[in-house]
Design a protein around this motif. Sequence first.
Motif, short mmCIF file in Angstrom:
data_model
loop_
_atom_site.label_atom_id
_atom_site.label_comp_id
_atom_site.label_asym_id
_atom_site.label_seq_id
_atom_site.Cartn_x
_atom_site.Cartn_y
_atom_site.Cartn_z
N LEU A 1 -37.12 3.37 -9.29
CA LEU A 1 -36.27 2.50 -8.48
C LEU A 1 -36.74 1.05 -8.50
O LEU A 1 -35.94 0.13 -8.67
CB LEU A 1 -36.22 3.01 -7.04
N ARG A 2 -38.03 0.83 -8.36
CA ARG A 2 -38.54 -0.54 -8.30
C ARG A 2 -38.21 -1.30 -9.58
O ARG A 2 -37.85 -2.48 -9.54
CB ARG A 2 -40.04 -0.54 -8.05
N PRO B 1 -33.37 10.46 -5.05
CA PRO B 1 -33.71 10.79 -6.44
C PRO B 1 -34.20 9.53 -7.18
O PRO B 1 -33.92 8.41 -6.76
CB PRO B 1 -32.37 11.26 -7.04
N CYS B 2 -34.91 9.73 -8.26
CA CYS B 2 -35.33 8.64 -9.14
C CYS B 2 -36.17 7.59 -8.41
O CYS B 2 -36.11 6.40 -8.75
CB CYS B 2 -34.12 7.96 -9.78
N LEU C 1 -37.16 3.23 -0.34
CA LEU C 1 -36.03 2.31 -0.36
C LEU C 1 -36.42 0.96 0.23
O LEU C 1 -36.11 -0.09 -0.33
CB LEU C 1 -34.86 2.91 0.42
N ASN C 2 -37.12 1.01 1.34
CA ASN C 2 -37.51 -0.24 2.00
C ASN C 2 -38.45 -1.07 1.13
O ASN C 2 -38.29 -2.29 1.01
CB ASN C 2 -38.16 0.07 3.34
N SER C 3 -39.42 -0.43 0.50
CA SER C 3 -40.38 -1.15 -0.33
C SER C 3 -39.72 -1.70 -1.59
O SER C 3 -40.21 -2.67 -2.18
CB SER C 3 -41.55 -0.23 -0.72
N ALA C 4 -38.58 -1.12 -1.98
CA ALA C 4 -37.86 -1.60 -3.16
C ALA C 4 -36.91 -2.74 -2.83
O ALA C 4 -36.31 -3.32 -3.73
CB ALA C 4 -37.09 -0.45 -3.82
N LEU D 1 -27.41 8.29 -1.98
CA LEU D 1 -28.48 7.31 -2.15
C LEU D 1 -28.58 6.86 -3.61
O LEU D 1 -28.87 5.69 -3.89
CB LEU D 1 -29.81 7.88 -1.68
N TYR D 2 -28.33 7.77 -4.53
CA TYR D 2 -28.32 7.36 -5.93
C TYR D 2 -27.17 6.39 -6.18
O TYR D 2 -27.33 5.40 -6.92
CB TYR D 2 -28.19 8.58 -6.85
#
Length: 263
Positions: free
Chosen positions: A180-181, A175-176, A222-225, A143-144
């Motif tokens: 992310l955003r 992670p992180c 992830l989805n919100s980003a 994912l990173y």
Amino acid sequence: MSFNGSAGGSQSSRMAYEFGRTHVVRPKGQHQATIVWLHGLGDKGSSWSQLLESLPLPNVRTDMDFLSLIKWICPTAPTRPVSLFGGFPCTAWFDAQDISDDVSDDMQGLDASAAHVANLLLTEPADIKIGVGGFSMGAATALYSATCHVSRQYGNGQPYLINLSTIIGLSGWLPCSRTLRNRMEASNETTRRAASLPILLCHGTGDDVVAYKHGQKSACALNSAGFQNIMFRKYEGLGHYTIPEEMDEVCRWLSVTLGLQGS
């Protein structure tokens, strides 16, 4: 086994570690896709290469002839002190302290492992679709890598040159997530890449190592980003391990998202 977080400024995160042996499961048919598959904390690449070599698994109804079209690369993480174990050394893609937004992420370790994965894919033919998947800490690293692909750079600002076609994470976490955003707000191209990258996340409700809530929270983050092409699969009662039905799901996902032909 796997957890996250890390003492980002710890001595272990500033040190360089040598990656272990890489195991390759070569395609038996026409090579159409390459997936780097990352093991969990304390494991090694050979464990997963043996499982992937045996696909499709027995007693699972499937028409998975297309699996012969996939090349699997199973590297082994460096052996390093892990904060979670009081500094006891074991194979780990980055230093692990806890799964929490309250701890700092081991950015140097994450960047080093993401770069190692990218280097393994650099020599793949241009017409081959490539992806990264993993279990537990390996899923976190995958994912990173997705965030590096989307932002076109590592956390340290160095360019990320690999174009990923898919990401798979089993029993893992993101992670992180706190930063992310900010990384996603770089450009319209970043938004476009995030929206189009297919991601499969699978997690068991009985996971007592990386709790189900962490997998669910990661999917939401992830989805919100801006990662819009996410499938999150819930497995009732599944602990911190994989089962044939889950690997069958992975195989079907790869067949559809990569458009494998000739099965």
